[in-house]
Design a protein around this motif. Sequence first.
Motif, PDB file in Angstrom:
ATOM      1  N   ALA A 109       0.845  -1.193   0.000  1.00 45.80           N
ATOM      2  CA  ALA A 109       0.000   0.000   0.000  1.00 45.80           C
ATOM      3  C   ALA A 109       0.878   1.239   0.000  1.00 45.80           C
ATOM      4  O   ALA A 109       1.846   1.330   0.743  1.00 45.80           O
ATOM      5  N   LYS A 110       0.536   2.187  -0.856  1.00 48.65           N
ATOM      6  CA  LYS A 110       1.247   3.464  -0.896  1.00 48.65           C
ATOM      7  C   LYS A 110       0.316   4.530  -0.337  1.00 48.65           C
ATOM      8  O   LYS A 110      -0.826   4.641  -0.749  1.00 48.65           O
ATOM      9  N   TYR A 111       0.838   5.291   0.598  1.00 47.89           N
ATOM     10  CA  TYR A 111       0.062   6.350   1.218  1.00 47.89           C
ATOM     11  C   TYR A 111       0.389   7.676   0.540  1.00 47.89           C
ATOM     12  O   TYR A 111       1.516   7.919   0.130  1.00 47.89           O
ATOM     13  N   ARG A 112      -0.624   8.541   0.457  1.00 48.07           N
ATOM     14  CA  ARG A 112      -0.416   9.864  -0.112  1.00 48.07           C
ATOM     15  C   ARG A 112       0.271  10.756   0.916  1.00 48.07           C
ATOM     16  O   ARG A 112      -0.078  10.715   2.099  1.00 48.07           O
ATOM     17  N   PRO A 113       1.193  11.560   0.472  1.00 51.82           N
ATOM     18  CA  PRO A 113       1.786  12.536   1.405  1.00 51.82           C
ATOM     19  C   PRO A 113       0.719  13.523   1.872  1.00 51.82           C
ATOM     20  O   PRO A 113      -0.232  13.824   1.148  1.00 51.82           O
ATOM     21  N   ALA A 114       0.884  14.036   3.067  1.00 52.42           N
ATOM     22  CA  ALA A 114      -0.095  14.948   3.657  1.00 52.42           C
ATOM     23  C   ALA A 114      -0.311  16.180   2.783  1.00 52.42           C
ATOM     24  O   ALA A 114      -1.439  16.663   2.661  1.00 52.42           O
ATOM     25  N   ILE A 115       0.741  16.667   2.155  1.00 55.58           N
ATOM     26  CA  ILE A 115       0.603  17.867   1.321  1.00 55.58           C
ATOM     27  C   ILE A 115      -0.316  17.597   0.131  1.00 55.58           C
ATOM     28  O   ILE A 115      -1.081  18.467  -0.271  1.00 55.58           O
ATOM     29  N   ASN A 116      -0.275  16.397  -0.419  1.00 57.26           N
ATOM     30  CA  ASN A 116      -1.170  16.042  -1.528  1.00 57.26           C
ATOM     31  C   ASN A 116      -2.622  15.969  -1.067  1.00 57.26           C
ATOM     32  O   ASN A 116      -3.527  16.356  -1.797  1.00 57.26           O
ATOM     33  N   ILE A 117      -2.836  15.481   0.140  1.00 56.02           N
ATOM     34  CA  ILE A 117      -4.193  15.401   0.691  1.00 56.02           C
ATOM     35  C   ILE A 117      -4.743  16.800   0.929  1.00 56.02           C
ATOM     36  O   ILE A 117      -5.882  17.105   0.577  1.00 56.02           O
ATOM     37  N   VAL A 118      -3.919  17.674   1.502  1.00 52.94           N
ATOM     38  CA  VAL A 118      -4.343  19.052   1.753  1.00 52.94           C
ATOM     39  C   VAL A 118      -4.655  19.750   0.430  1.00 52.94           C
ATOM     40  O   VAL A 118      -5.673  20.445   0.308  1.00 52.94           O
ATOM     41  N   LEU A 119      -3.810  19.555  -0.564  1.00 52.73           N
ATOM     42  CA  LEU A 119      -4.040  20.158  -1.873  1.00 52.73           C
ATOM     43  C   LEU A 119      -5.354  19.684  -2.475  1.00 52.73           C
ATOM     44  O   LEU A 119      -6.147  20.482  -2.982  1.00 52.73           O
TER      45      LEU A 119
END
Length: 59
Positions: A4-14
Amino acid sequence: MVVAKYRPAINIVLKLLECISKGQSKGRALKTHIIQCANLKTTSAEKYINMLKDAGYTE
């Protein structure tokens, strides 16, 4: 085996901010629509939405 690859927090915020700006065309963005648009679980989304609210990016 699938890793599983998790999205970086900055991508989620964006993605959340993009979803909010899309929903704002009618004057407001519903939390449910933002969560679905960002493809997040409710608990994760609320954490990030609260973080954005505390930082002054959302109301």
